[in-house]
Structure formats: structure tokens, C-alpha cells
Design an enzyme around this catalytic site. Sequence first.
Site, PDB file in Angstrom:
ATOM      1  N   ASP A   1      26.138  37.927  38.901  1.00 49.51           N
ATOM      2  CA  ASP A   1      27.582  37.143  38.943  1.00 49.51           C
ATOM      3  C   ASP A   1      27.165  36.505  39.850  1.00 49.51           C
ATOM      4  O   ASP A   1      27.009  35.177  39.706  1.00 49.51           O
ATOM      5  CB  ASP A   1      29.253  36.935  38.511  1.00 49.51           C
ATOM      6  CG  ASP A   1      29.106  38.388  36.587  1.00 49.51           C
ATOM      7  OD1 ASP A   1      28.735  39.520  36.626  1.00 49.51           O
ATOM      8  OD2 ASP A   1      29.922  37.747  35.964  1.00 49.51           O
TER       9      ASP A   1
ATOM     10  N   GLU B   1      33.696  33.113  29.677  1.00 48.55           N
ATOM     11  CA  GLU B   1      32.754  34.092  29.526  1.00 48.55           C
ATOM     12  C   GLU B   1      31.694  34.045  28.393  1.00 48.55           C
ATOM     13  O   GLU B   1      30.504  34.614  28.569  1.00 48.55           O
ATOM     14  CB  GLU B   1      33.332  35.361  29.794  1.00 48.55           C
ATOM     15  CG  GLU B   1      31.918  37.353  29.408  1.00 48.55           C
ATOM     16  CD  GLU B   1      32.964  37.923  29.591  1.00 48.55           C
ATOM     17  OE1 GLU B   1      32.428  39.452  30.208  1.00 48.55           O
ATOM     18  OE2 GLU B   1      34.203  38.320  29.309  1.00 48.55           O
TER      19      GLU B   1
ATOM     20  N   ASP C   1      34.435  39.021  38.559  1.00 50.00           N
ATOM     21  CA  ASP C   1      33.551  38.818  37.686  1.00 50.00           C
ATOM     22  C   ASP C   1      34.825  37.598  36.405  1.00 50.00           C
ATOM     23  O   ASP C   1      34.630  36.549  35.772  1.00 50.00           O
ATOM     24  CB  ASP C   1      33.119  39.784  36.421  1.00 50.00           C
ATOM     25  CG  ASP C   1      34.183  40.369  36.050  1.00 50.00           C
ATOM     26  OD1 ASP C   1      34.845  40.746  36.924  1.00 50.00           O
ATOM     27  OD2 ASP C   1      33.663  41.253  35.462  1.00 50.00           O
TER      28      ASP C   1
ATOM     29  N   HIS D   1      35.115  32.768  33.926  1.00 54.98           N
ATOM     30  CA  HIS D   1      34.199  33.904  34.800  1.00 54.98           C
ATOM     31  C   HIS D   1      33.283  32.826  35.296  1.00 54.98           C
ATOM     32  O   HIS D   1      33.181  31.645  34.220  1.00 54.98           O
ATOM     33  CB  HIS D   1      33.324  34.668  33.074  1.00 54.98           C
ATOM     34  CG  HIS D   1      33.452  35.424  33.902  1.00 54.98           C
ATOM     35  ND1 HIS D   1      34.042  36.224  32.903  1.00 54.98           N
ATOM     36  CD2 HIS D   1      32.607  36.737  32.838  1.00 54.98           C
ATOM     37  CE1 HIS D   1      33.938  37.765  33.295  1.00 54.98           C
ATOM     38  NE2 HIS D   1      33.150  37.588  33.557  1.00 54.98           N
TER      39      HIS D   1
ATOM     40  N   ARG E   1      41.914  40.767  33.579  1.00 58.28           N
ATOM     41  CA  ARG E   1      41.885  41.706  32.711  1.00 58.28           C
ATOM     42  C   ARG E   1      41.346  43.138  34.042  1.00 58.28           C
ATOM     43  O   ARG E   1      41.494  42.881  34.654  1.00 58.28           O
ATOM     44  CB  ARG E   1      40.462  41.727  31.811  1.00 58.28           C
ATOM     45  CG  ARG E   1      39.019  42.443  31.769  1.00 58.28           C
ATOM     46  CD  ARG E   1      38.099  41.648  31.001  1.00 58.28           C
ATOM     47  NE  ARG E   1      36.988  41.718  31.432  1.00 58.28           N
ATOM     48  CZ  ARG E   1      36.322  41.041  30.841  1.00 58.28           C
ATOM     49  NH1 ARG E   1      36.127  40.642  29.956  1.00 58.28           N
ATOM     50  NH2 ARG E   1      34.636  40.965  30.914  1.00 58.28           N
TER      51      ARG E   1
ATOM     52  N   GLU F   1      39.351  44.584  35.001  1.00 57.39           N
ATOM     53  CA  GLU F   1      38.106  44.947  35.379  1.00 57.39           C
ATOM     54  C   GLU F   1      38.141  44.312  36.538  1.00 57.39           C
ATOM     55  O   GLU F   1      38.411  44.631  38.004  1.00 57.39           O
ATOM     56  CB  GLU F   1      37.310  44.167  34.749  1.00 57.39           C
ATOM     57  CG  GLU F   1      35.944  44.579  35.018  1.00 57.39           C
ATOM     58  CD  GLU F   1      34.673  43.789  33.762  1.00 57.39           C
ATOM     59  OE1 GLU F   1      33.435  44.055  34.153  1.00 57.39           O
ATOM     60  OE2 GLU F   1      35.702  43.433  33.045  1.00 57.39           O
TER      61      GLU F   1
ATOM     62  N   TRP G   1      21.177  41.847  39.137  1.00 60.31           N
ATOM     63  CA  TRP G   1      22.047  42.196  39.521  1.00 60.31           C
ATOM     64  C   TRP G   1      21.653  42.860  40.896  1.00 60.31           C
ATOM     65  O   TRP G   1      22.372  42.420  42.299  1.00 60.31           O
ATOM     66  CB  TRP G   1      22.260  43.668  38.433  1.00 60.31           C
ATOM     67  CG  TRP G   1      23.610  42.553  37.891  1.00 60.31           C
ATOM     68  CD1 TRP G   1      25.081  42.876  37.276  1.00 60.31           C
ATOM     69  CD2 TRP G   1      23.434  42.235  36.685  1.00 60.31           C
ATOM     70  NE1 TRP G   1      25.432  42.405  36.646  1.00 60.31           N
ATOM     71  CE2 TRP G   1      24.772  41.974  36.165  1.00 60.31           C
ATOM     72  CE3 TRP G   1      21.706  41.126  35.636  1.00 60.31           C
ATOM     73  CZ2 TRP G   1      24.319  40.612  34.746  1.00 60.31           C
ATOM     74  CZ3 TRP G   1      22.231  40.761  34.759  1.00 60.31           C
ATOM     75  CH2 TRP G   1      23.431  40.537  33.816  1.00 60.31           C
TER      76      TRP G   1
END
Length: 939
Positions: free
Chosen positions: A468, A735, A455, A756, A459, A461, A522
Site C-alpha cells: 500500500d 479498499e 492499510d 484505504h 477493522r 487489522e 510489496w
Amino acid sequence: MSDVRFEHVRDALGLGTARPRLSWTTLTEARDWTQTAYEVELTVPGGDGPAVTVRVESADSVLVPWPFDALPARGRADIRVRVTGSDGAVSPWSTPAPVEAGLLAPDDWSAVFVTPDWDEDPQTDQPSPFLRREFELRVPVRRARLYATALGVFEAEINGVRVGDEVLAPGWTAYDKRLRYRTHDVTDLLRPGRNAIGAVLGEGWFRGRIGFDGKTRAVYGDRLALLAQLEVEYTDGTTERITTDGSWRAATGPVLSSGIYDGEAYDARLERSGWSLPDHDESGWRGVRVLERDLGTLVAPDGPPVRRIEEIAPVSVTATPSGRTLLDFGQNLVGRLRLTVTGASGTQVTLRHAEILEDGELCTRPLRTAAATDTYTLRGDGEEVFEPRFTFHGFRYAEITGQPDDFDPTTVRAVVLHSDLERTGSFECSDELVDRLHENVVWGMRGNFLDVPTDCPQRDERLGWTGDIQVFSPTASYLYDSAGFLGSWLADLAVEQSADGVVPFVVPRVGVAGADTPTAAWGDAAVFVPWVLHERYGDTGVLAAQYGSMRAWVEHVASLAGDSRLWDSGFQFGDWLDPTAPAGRPDGAATPGELVATAYFARSSELLARTAAILGHTEDAERYRALAGEVRTAFQREYVTDAGRMMSDAPTAYALAICFELLDSDAQRDRAGERLARLVRGNGHKIATGFVGTPLVCDALTRTGHEDTAYRLLLQTECPSWLYPVTMGATTIWERWDSLLPEGTVNPSGMTSFNHYALGAVADWLHRTVAGLAPAAPGYRRLRIQPRPGGGLTHAGAKLRTPYGEAAVSWTRTGAEVTVEALVPPNTTAEVLLPDGDEIVGVGSGRHSWTVTLASEEAELPPLSVDMDVDALMDREEAARAFKDLLISYIPEAAEFIESGSGAAPAGTTVRTIAGMIPNAEKFLADLEAKFAELEGRA
């Protein structure tokens, strides 16, 4: 003839299949050329037997079945192809293409995993271990292969030379179920006599900090380990294996810590010079332990590894307000820095990274807990070069502190890292902002296709969010050859899927609370992404491989929906990050999550039915076709009026209903399209969709005859819009629509990324509709050429290296005249629909050109008037802005309503009607008439 390719890889060394499929393209200028037959020849290198040739009467040339006996493990062959065309001519043989199988079964391995024989705390940063072993080779080597992988990430060396050029190998998979190994030809690194082999390990995704909250470590295990098997074939025909076993030695070295989120600390004073050379002093080295591990999880890679792709020099070097050295690379990228420095022993240089500046300093708040910091401590013996080994950062800006006084920061380079995919598609047009938007999409994909489709790359993550890639996979499959990359990720999705079919939010599944909750869009990646790979690459193999996963997901959703066929329970991300959602509730979109979920249920059922039919599962095809019909009927009954209005009067609801073919009649579809266009106009042609609606809204408008509105939406520059970030200096896709606020401050949300790719999925519409190049049959066996000029563009074009060769479409507009040019690859045909509506059915390969004359671009507009419909006013950009600005001056509280895009006026509503609700309406109308007169030059 072009060279033969195997499966979806460029380098067919160490394939994980004994019967690799073959593809080739024919290079010919002949028009309307088609293949009628092909011959495939197999020769065993160094073998005594004759070549084996197979002839097949077929036009197939993409992913054709292996026509010979299966290759054994380590089996090698040279393959070449020649074809016969429809003109009867036979091509020359292609250049022989080598193919070699890898280790295909656990019994092919004699190596074991080894780990340093010391205790470690996996919950804290640990130094990287170095492992080594020396060995003797008897006589000159004919051939040598190194098969290797690690629990963690690794770099191997033989006799002081790095093996291969991969970065962060073996990458990230569901390690407990699928662990990739790589095969290297190391013949030239070996020599008779004494040799040495070694590797250095890093935490990587295996043991390092990973997960949504960044607090989880050692997700897959608490011991780093190496598996290596060096197989040597001598010139006398004998063989020998050197493997990881209990005889290896271990030590630590200069890598004090390394982490994906936090960066790398390197102390050059601790380097072990010559550690991978023979006769190295092993004082201070310790033993290893054998680590038990199921070798049945080992798989060969399906796609390319991560590599260093390019280097970028800083475009400026300045000082921050606090006096620190700041480098701007002019491009938000993913990778790391390489610096050359000279200084005293013990000098520590610190490198910090960020995507954005705030008040002239690095803005690290969006990184959350990720330190994104590398440190290098000099050994002090002359010029030194540092580039981290086991980390990567997402950044445009870098800050350097602690450097010696004579350090030259202009020599620093940003090393761009990502999976080494081949670029296949391009797009360009006459609008510089749109071209920059497309380039931002490309850079967003590059940064987030680092072994896993993540994604975001910066950061704490960096996870493989399924939603996505579900929306972005069509764009990805055009821009780069993503078949092997995404096929490998889908294999992880399948093994991470629960026994009852639930697809996690993220794949590989790590560190996200509630990740096993089924959610639409998703979880539907299990169905949509394989279908995209089939559509774009003509690959039925991926459908076969993923069929069980696809079926399990749809069955699970069917169990949740029950007899009502409405998926209206449980948590949903919905139209995530709809700009109208309340602060702190990115799931609180205007379109209810249950509508999104039921729409996706219908679409996945339909795609599953089509898949079953392709694979010959007749009963399943009938069953899922019926299921899709039942869900479609339930959707219409619950969410759509007979007149085509949606229960949720929001753009995403209409876009889903139109694009997923959920409406019952042409009349409903036309009415839905009209309402969608009115909503977009009423919102000032600004974005009012999130992750689900944004990839669909332009297509929905185009399919219902409102491409002019789609162009206005594309070309909008006010926030929220695709071009607003471009006007704010973005070089990747953000994002949030407002990751950077108009006044230049960073969005205060704790979830703000400047890289993103999801909202960049609009690029697929640019390719298919603006340029007009789309697949009409799987793998572009038949092309759809249908450019739709508009938006004031004077030209646009797209080029794509399809599985059959290069295809291209471009158009140029001069006044009312449009010239369309196209290149159709050999062995394909194209359906052509010209901008004036003329349809040309079935042109063959070769270059084509057509010129057509269009009607006037726009009819003569009626005068601006306070008695005009609001819809008509909204189509006149300057007038609409004047109206809104004046309205806000009379009613300041209207600003929030207008900027939120909350709905559109009912059809037939006039400006005068709205003015009647405004205090001092007559003065407002007089002021507005004066403004209209000024705009039209009547003042």
C-alpha cells in the site's frame, strides 16, 4: 531568511544524532535568485565561549552537513544562518534555532524498566496500571528534561499536569529491535520541595490484540513497563536524576481495559484523585519489579508523534430504526469521541463506531472481530468529561446508548487523531467531483498515517502493509511532509527484513501467516519508498541508511529468478483487487503475478543501480545496471511481442511496461500505448486495474499521447471508477471499487474497508500532470512545470511547500486560450513545457505567466453510424452507453461480460460486424440507427 530546521523534525529537542543536517529557505521577491554561499553560526546557550562561525561557498541549503564538532548527549546549541546571493547581497541572520541532542548511547541511561509487581494474564483484558514516585528538589531548577518510553503505550504526569500532548506514545515500531523514546522539557512543571511523577500504561500494539486475524495478543511481551529518566539541572550548576527503579509504586485505576481494536472501558468511580501529586495517599498501592531490557534498542524519533489534530461536531443527530441515538460526523475519520455528561453514579454510557450504515443502523460487519466500543461509567458528582486514552477508531457514525435522559448528544465531539505531519501540498480544479476525490485521498492518508502507514484504521487489522505505501508514497510525500515518518518506518522495515533479504508483507511484522513470503510490489517497498524520499526531499541520507536493505531485497529476488531473470515462481499478490478478478480471489487479476513480479524486479534493479551511483558505489552501480538490463531483456523476450503487444492483454501489463521503461523501442512503446488506450475505451473508460496498475495507468496513457483517454478514465462515474465512490457519498478512499454496491448495500466480502489509501495514488498524477507540478531534480531543486489541460476542465492548480520554499502552478482555460501561472522558489529553476507544446528551458525563481492558444479541443466528429469502428464509438460516451444498453436488451447475458470489461474489440471492428453475431441483427441495427439519430437530433 526562514528559521533553520534540523533533519526532518520541527522540534529539535532530543535528536538522535550528534551531527544533525540543516535546512533553510530564503525569503526573497528577487527574480532568478540563487545562493552562492552560506554562513552558519553556533552559540552554546549560557556558555562562556564565543560563537563559532563557518562559511561555505555553496548553493546547497537543504540537508547540508553539520559543520561543527559533534554534539554530545544532551548537548545544546543555538544555530543561525545567513546567505549570500548571486547578486552579492548578504541576508540578515536567521532567528537562532535551538537544537539539543537526546540520549545517544545505552550508557546515557541510568533508568531501568519497571512493571507492576503482580501477576497478569496477557491473553485477557487487564486494567491499566498506574505508576508513581515522589521526590525532593533542593533549590530552584534551571532546566529539566524527561526522557521516557514504555512497553505498551503511556501518558506521563508531573505534579498533576500532563507531560506533553502526544497520544498513544511511544507509537508502534519493531519493539524488540527499535523502541522510541521521547524528550520533554518539563522545567515549568517542577518546583522546589516535594514533587511527584507518574504514568499510566495501556496495552497498545505491544501487548494488546493485533494482527490480520485479530486473534494474537502479547506479540512483543507479556508485561507492560515504563522507562523514565528525569534529569534536573539546578541554578547552582549541580544536577540530579530521578529514574524508574525499584522504589516506584503501582496500582490500578479507572481504565478497566483498553485495546486498539476493541476500545476502552473506563469506570470513573475508580479514579485515584491526585495520583500524580505529592503527598498522595498510597494505601492500596503496591511495589514494582525491574524488567530486564536491552537499552541498546532505544532510539530517538525521526518524525512527529500522534496528536489530537482537530475536533468535529456531528452534522446530524437522529434515532436508528431500533431507537438508538446516532451521530453522523459527515466525514469518515480516525480518532475517538469526547462527551460531556452528568448523571447518577454507576450509569454506563456505551459508544459504538462504524464507517457506514446499513438499513439505518451501524454496519459493523466490515469491522470483523473489532468491537470498536468504548464504555464510560459515571462517578456521579456533577459534569464529567470522557475521552478514551489508549484506543482509536475509524468511523463516520457513532451510536450512543445508556446515556442519561438529559444528555445532549450535539455536544459530543469527534477528536481526529493522526501523526502530526505538516501539510505541504494542495490541489484544486474546476470539477467538484475531482476536488472531492482529492479531499478523500487527503482524509484517507490522515486516517492511515497514525504512527505507521496502515492499510485501514477500523477493522481487526490496521497493519503496515508494504504494498500500500509503496504505491502511495509519492502522493503522501506531496500532501504532507512525510520524510521523517516514512524514514522511521523504513528503519523498521530494514530490521524486520530476514537475513536473506525477504521483506515481510507488513511492517512491523506481526500476526500474518506467511508474512515472510517474498512478493513483488510489496517487498519492493524496500527500494521504491527510499527512492521516493530522495526524489521528493533531496535526501541522500535515507538512501545511505537503507542501502543495505535495498540491496538485500534485490539480491534475494535475483536468487529466486535465477539465470532466466524471470521471477515466475511462488505466491504473488499481483495486481491485487483487479475488479475483473473472480469473487474470493483478489489476487486472480487479469495480469499474471509473474509478469508483475518480473517488471518490479527490473525496476528495483534499476533504482538500486541509480542509488549506488549517487552513493559512490561504482562497482555496485555497474552491476545492478547490468542486472536491470538482463531482466528487461528477459521481460521483453517472455512477455512482449516485437509489435509491442503484451502476453497478458490487460491494462496493468501495458502500464507496467510503459512506466517501468521495459519496452525495447519507441515503436513498441507507441503500439503498447495504443493498445492500452483501446482497452480502456473498450471497457467504457471504467477501471480494470488493481493495486499495481491503478497508480500507473493514467501516467502510461499520458506518456504515450493518450491523455484524453486518461481524463475519460479519471472522470468516469460508473462503477468501477475513482469517482463512483464520490457519487455514492464517500469521504475517504475505499479498499474495493465497490465497497458500497450501487443499490446502497455493503459489499458482502469479509475484506471491505471504507478507508484505504492505495487506490488514491492517482492523486500524484493529478499533481504532476493535471496541475503540472513535478520534481525535475531531487528535492525540487529543479521543477518540471508541464500542465496538460483536458477533460473539459476550465482550470486546475497545485501548490507545494518544497524544501526550497513555496512552488505553485495553475492554469485557466477560456475557449482555446490557456493562461499558465507559476511560482518558482528561490535557489531553484524550472523546466517549462506549455500546453501548446512550446518548451521554455530554465526559468529562474519568481512569478511567471504565459498565455498560449490551443488547437480546437476536439475535431468535428463524424456522424454516428452502424458502420463506424467500435473504437470510435467507445470514445462517444452517450452513444457507447446506448449501444451497450441495446445490446443487453437483445442479449441479457451480455451484461455480465460488458460490466466486467472483458477485453476490447480488435482494431477495425465495426458496429455492424458485432451486430452480425446478434440474433435478429437487422432489427438491432435499425433500432441502433434510430437511437443514433435521436442522439444527434436527426430523429
